[in-house]
Design a protein around this motif. Structure first.
Motif, short mmCIF file in Angstrom:
data_model
loop_
_atom_site.label_atom_id
_atom_site.label_comp_id
_atom_site.label_asym_id
_atom_site.label_seq_id
_atom_site.Cartn_x
_atom_site.Cartn_y
_atom_site.Cartn_z
N PHE A 280 -3.09 1.97 4.71
CA PHE A 280 -4.08 2.80 5.38
C PHE A 280 -4.55 3.93 4.45
CE2 PHE A 280 -4.61 6.90 7.53
CZ PHE A 280 -5.74 6.66 8.30
N ARG A 281 -3.60 4.61 3.82
CA ARG A 281 -3.96 5.72 2.93
C ARG A 281 -4.79 5.23 1.76
NH1 ARG A 281 1.65 7.98 4.01
NH2 ARG A 281 2.42 6.77 2.24
N SER A 282 -4.42 4.06 1.26
CA SER A 282 -5.13 3.52 0.11
C SER A 282 -6.57 3.13 0.46
CB SER A 282 -4.36 2.31 -0.41
OG SER A 282 -5.15 1.60 -1.32
N GLU B 82 -7.85 7.97 -16.68
CA GLU B 82 -6.66 7.33 -16.13
C GLU B 82 -6.28 7.93 -14.78
OE1 GLU B 82 -4.32 6.02 -20.21
OE2 GLU B 82 -4.18 8.10 -19.54
N ASN B 83 -6.43 9.25 -14.66
CA ASN B 83 -6.12 9.89 -13.38
C ASN B 83 -6.96 9.32 -12.25
OD1 ASN B 83 -4.23 12.31 -12.91
ND2 ASN B 83 -4.92 12.60 -15.03
N VAL B 84 -8.23 9.07 -12.54
CA VAL B 84 -9.12 8.55 -11.50
C VAL B 84 -8.73 7.10 -11.14
CG1 VAL B 84 -11.53 8.02 -10.95
CG2 VAL B 84 -10.97 10.13 -12.16
N GLN B 85 -8.13 6.41 -12.09
CA GLN B 85 -7.76 5.00 -11.83
C GLN B 85 -6.48 4.83 -11.03
OE1 GLN B 85 -8.39 2.16 -15.23
NE2 GLN B 85 -8.89 4.05 -16.30
N ILE B 86 -5.67 5.89 -10.98
CA ILE B 86 -4.36 5.80 -10.31
C ILE B 86 -4.42 5.16 -8.91
CG2 ILE B 86 -2.60 7.29 -9.22
CD1 ILE B 86 -1.87 6.87 -12.03
N PRO B 87 -5.34 5.59 -8.03
CA PRO B 87 -5.33 4.98 -6.69
C PRO B 87 -5.67 3.50 -6.70
CG PRO B 87 -6.61 7.02 -6.72
CD PRO B 87 -6.34 6.66 -8.13
N MET B 88 -6.37 3.04 -7.73
CA MET B 88 -6.79 1.63 -7.76
C MET B 88 -5.66 0.70 -8.15
SD MET B 88 -10.69 1.71 -9.20
CE MET B 88 -10.44 2.79 -10.58
N LEU B 89 -4.54 1.26 -8.63
CA LEU B 89 -3.42 0.40 -9.00
C LEU B 89 -2.85 -0.34 -7.79
CD1 LEU B 89 -1.50 2.50 -11.67
CD2 LEU B 89 -3.12 0.66 -12.01
N GLU B 90 -3.16 0.16 -6.59
CA GLU B 90 -2.70 -0.55 -5.39
C GLU B 90 -3.67 -1.67 -4.98
OE1 GLU B 90 -0.20 -1.02 -3.54
OE2 GLU B 90 1.12 0.53 -4.30
N THR B 91 -4.80 -1.75 -5.63
CA THR B 91 -5.78 -2.78 -5.27
C THR B 91 -5.65 -3.98 -6.20
OG1 THR B 91 -7.49 -1.99 -6.78
CG2 THR B 91 -7.37 -0.93 -4.61
N SER B 92 -6.45 -5.00 -5.95
CA SER B 92 -6.34 -6.18 -6.80
C SER B 92 -7.43 -6.21 -7.88
CB SER B 92 -6.43 -7.43 -5.92
OG SER B 92 -7.61 -7.37 -5.15
N LEU B 93 -8.01 -5.05 -8.15
CA LEU B 93 -9.07 -5.01 -9.17
C LEU B 93 -8.50 -5.26 -10.56
CD1 LEU B 93 -10.88 -1.76 -7.97
CD2 LEU B 93 -11.75 -4.09 -7.78
N SER B 94 -9.33 -5.84 -11.43
CA SER B 94 -8.90 -6.03 -12.81
C SER B 94 -9.00 -4.69 -13.52
CB SER B 94 -9.80 -7.04 -13.50
OG SER B 94 -11.06 -6.46 -13.75
N VAL C 109 -2.41 8.96 -2.41
CA VAL C 109 -3.50 8.06 -2.80
C VAL C 109 -3.19 6.60 -2.45
CG1 VAL C 109 -4.28 9.58 -4.66
CG2 VAL C 109 -2.76 7.64 -5.19
N GLY C 110 -2.07 6.38 -1.76
CA GLY C 110 -1.84 5.05 -1.23
C GLY C 110 -0.82 4.19 -1.96
N TRP C 111 -0.08 4.76 -2.88
CA TRP C 111 0.95 3.95 -3.53
C TRP C 111 2.04 3.62 -2.52
CZ3 TRP C 111 2.79 4.56 -9.20
CH2 TRP C 111 1.70 4.41 -10.07
N ARG C 112 2.47 2.38 -2.55
CA ARG C 112 3.58 1.98 -1.71
C ARG C 112 4.89 2.53 -2.28
NH1 ARG C 112 3.03 -4.12 -2.45
NH2 ARG C 112 2.12 -3.24 -4.33
N SER C 113 5.87 2.70 -1.41
CA SER C 113 7.19 3.20 -1.85
C SER C 113 7.75 2.31 -2.95
CB SER C 113 8.17 3.22 -0.69
OG SER C 113 7.72 4.13 0.27
#
Ligand SMILES: Nc1ncnc2c1ncn2[C@@H]1O[C@H](COP(=O)(O)OP(=O)(O)O)[C@@H](O)[C@H]1O
Ligand SMILES: [Mg+2]
Lengths: 235, 379
Positions: A88-90, A110-122, B288-292
């Protein structure tokens, strides 16, 4: 169920009923039976004295904390009855804090990319999206710098880009200009307002300065963990 | 940027603290690698004792010690035993301990062994290739082991004085046996003569027939001369050496365990401090939504990066250290050839990895369980 209510419920993005949250074993009642509805696309400011529960309310909306009682529905998700709130947060929210909270050893990009690490983007897509956003906040010439090299206003713009990067439906800003001088603060406020209009994103902003609050379409005054006043901009 | 890049980058944010943790673990890994190299080197040099052409059974006087240097067996037993069933070839050896005339006492164990043997039977000693030539029967010639030659700084054609007699070095040999390569072989009758051991020998080396059972032949020899002769097989001796190696191996494992515990504590400490300092940052990652799980993985990964770097550093230090030590230690240097086995390096890195996991799991768990609002309020 008629069409009318269906349409209405789809417009309500945030639906809070009798929300309660206390700290220190019930000694501090940060939220004390708060009711609030916010429609999709609104720009709402939350004002109130220090310690009145503004940040607590914002954290509840963003699922950073869990309430003790009542109900809270955001973007169709019942936050008190959902186990893993990270998705939900993501997907739904972007936070802008008073302090930028950027990671010091990573570049702006890199800081701006941090939230995208939870997505499936390349990684290429991530970089492109981050670059585009940094361009839109006028930082394209600073993308490879470390946050420590930036001014306070620039850092806050990076934080805004980071909040937007996963295309959230709500931006939650907790005193985003609180640590900036008024001139820089105004630029940040203009930027947030601009984003709200262009992206049609719902913007909920906590502030304790009335002149900042009146930029919003709607101002909610919180006192002792409850809504004391709820006014729409007249013009 | 990606997740893995972040994991590799993060441990080096506080360089001093990470360096300290790395040094601690690297010392443990270096010790493990160094001990491993030396023990496998020792194992390799003793394994060569069990060579193809060499004798399988050693017959000695009952009650005598392993390194007895007197002549206690009657020479006639050499041919007596050769007649026994299953015996292919026998050689009588007289062993004497000699001081080299210049007074130095060179062999690693402290004794310079001079062995008397019939030159035609040298193959029973595992001596096959000689640089130079064998000594002649009855001559004042000798062949010198490679280690002894290096220690005494002698080469073929030089002379050496033992038991007051001058001998010419006819050849230099390398058998791979630590004890033999630190000594010399001379003609049996010459050594008997100059040490007043006429018709006496210290032990008999026995080679069995191709299809004979070594243990059975060994027992038959002992049974044929009760209370007089005892036998040991090369396999027995190898077994004893293996036992000793086993102790060293156990010690290595004990040191490994110690390294895991000490290194693990160091990693726990380093990572807890790192998590503590980054409390706000971890709050942001959650916001920002990182999982644990992703946060857990990051901290655990950082701990493993630390220990793998320590693994690399420790391996380099261990390998270089052993080589430097052997180069400067004349007596061991020529005997032990470090053996580089994949297993040793797998073990070193396995331990490093394990230390990373053991040391990282608790801090990682703590980080993943941080409440986002608490973390963000943290100053
Ligand atoms: N994590 C917490 N632990 C203990 N007390 C808290 C915590 N968060 C908020 N509070 C308390 O709850 C009250 C409301 O806090 P907050 O929502 O931050 O107020 P505001 O943002 O309006 O200044 C305050 O008294 C604050 O001290
Ligand atoms: Mg606040």
């Amino acid at each position: 169920m008629n069409n009318e209510t269906n349409k209405d419920s789809r417009k309500i993005l945030i639906d809070i009923k009798n929300l309660k949250k206390s700290y220190e074993n019930g000694q501090i009642k940060a939220l004390n039976g708060l009711d609030l509805e916010i429609q999709r696309g609104e720009f709402v400011s939350i004002i109130g004295p220090s310690g009145s529960g503004k940040s607590t309310l914002l954290n509840m909306i963003g699922a950073l904390d869990v309430a003790d009682e009542g109900s809270i529905n955001v973007a169709g998700i019942d936050l008190l009855n959902t186990k893993d709130l990270s998705k939900f947060r993501s997907e739904e929210v972007g936070f802008v804090f008073q302090l930028h909270n950027l990671i010091p050893n990573l570049s702006v990009l890199e800081n701006v990319q941090i939230p995208m690490l939870e997505t499936s983007l390349s990684s290429k897509e991530m970089e492109e999206r981050a670059c585009k956003l940094l361009k839109s906040v006028d930082l394209e010439d600073k993308i490879n710098q470390k946050p420590t090299k930036l001014s306070g206003g620039e850092r806050q713009r990076v934080a805004i880009a980071r909040a937007l990067v996963n295309h959230p439906s709500i931006i939650l800003a907790d005193e985003p200009t609180g640590s900036l001088d008024s001139k820089t603060g105004d630029i940040i406020l203009d930027l947030l307002k601009d984003i709200h209009q262009k992206e049609n994103v719902t913007l909920v902003m906590v502030t304790h300065e009335p002149y900042v609050a009146q930029m919003a379409d709607r101002t909610i005054t919180v006192r002792d963990g409850k809504i004391q006043e709820d006014t729409m901009k007249s013009n | 940027m990606n997740y893995w890049g972040l994991i590799i980058k993060n441990p080096f944010r506080n360089k001093t603290r990470s360096a300290l943790a790395i040094v601690g673990i690297a010392i443990g890994i270096a010790t493990i690698v160094a001990l491993g190299l030396v023990t496998s080197g020792l194992e390799a040099s003793t394994e060569t004792t069990l060579k193809a052409g060499a004798s399988e059974i050693t017959v000695s006087q009952t009650g005598s010690s392993n390194f007895d240097t007197s002549g206690s067996i009657d020479e006639n037993r050499i041919s007596d035993i050769e007649k026994l069933k299953g015996v292919n070839q026998t050689a009588g050896i007289l062993r004497a301990s000699a001081d080299v005339s210049d007074g130095s006492n060179m062999a690693p164990g402290g004794g310079f062994f001079v062995n008397g043997i019939d030159p035609s039977q040298l193959s029973l000693m595992g001596i096959e290739s000689i640089n130079g030539s064998k000594f002649e029967n009855g001559s004042y010639e000798l062949i010198l082991g490679k280690t002894a030659a290096e220690n005494l700084n002698k080469s073929v054609g030089d002379t050496i004085t033992i038991f007051g007699k001058e001998f010419t070095i006819s050849g230099i040999f390398e058998s791979g046996n630590i004890i033999q390569d630190g000594g010399a072989f001379v003609s049996l009758n010459v050594l008997q003569n100059i040490t007043s051991n006429e018709n006496k020998i210290t032990y008999i080396a026995v080679k069995v027939d191709n299809n004979a059972n070594v243990t059975r032949v060994s027992e038959e020899i002992a049974d044929a001369y009760p209370n007089e002769l005892s036998t040991t097989t090369a396999a027995d001796q190898a077994g004893k050496i293996n036992d000793a190696m086993g102790y060293i191996d156990t010690a290595t494992w004990a040191i490994s365990l110690l390294a895991i515990i000490i290194g693990g504590v160091g990693v726990v400490n380093t990572m807890i401090m790192s998590v503590y300092e980054r409390t706000r940052e971890i709050g942001v990652l959650k916001a920002v939504g990182w999982r644990s799980r992703r946060i857990l993985g990051m901290i655990l990964g950082e701990a493993i990066v630390l220990t793998l770097v320590a693994g690399i550093a420790g391996t380099i230090v261990g390998v270089v250290g052993v080589n430097v030590l052997l180069a400067f230690s004349s007596s061991f240097g020529s005997v032990i050839e470090p053996v580089y086995s994949t297993e040793l390096f797998v073990r070193a890195f396995g331990i490093a990895f394990l230390v990373g996991i053991i040391g990282g799991i608790y801090p990682a768990y703590r980080a993943s369980k941080l409440a986002p609002t608490e973390a963000l309020r943290y100053e």
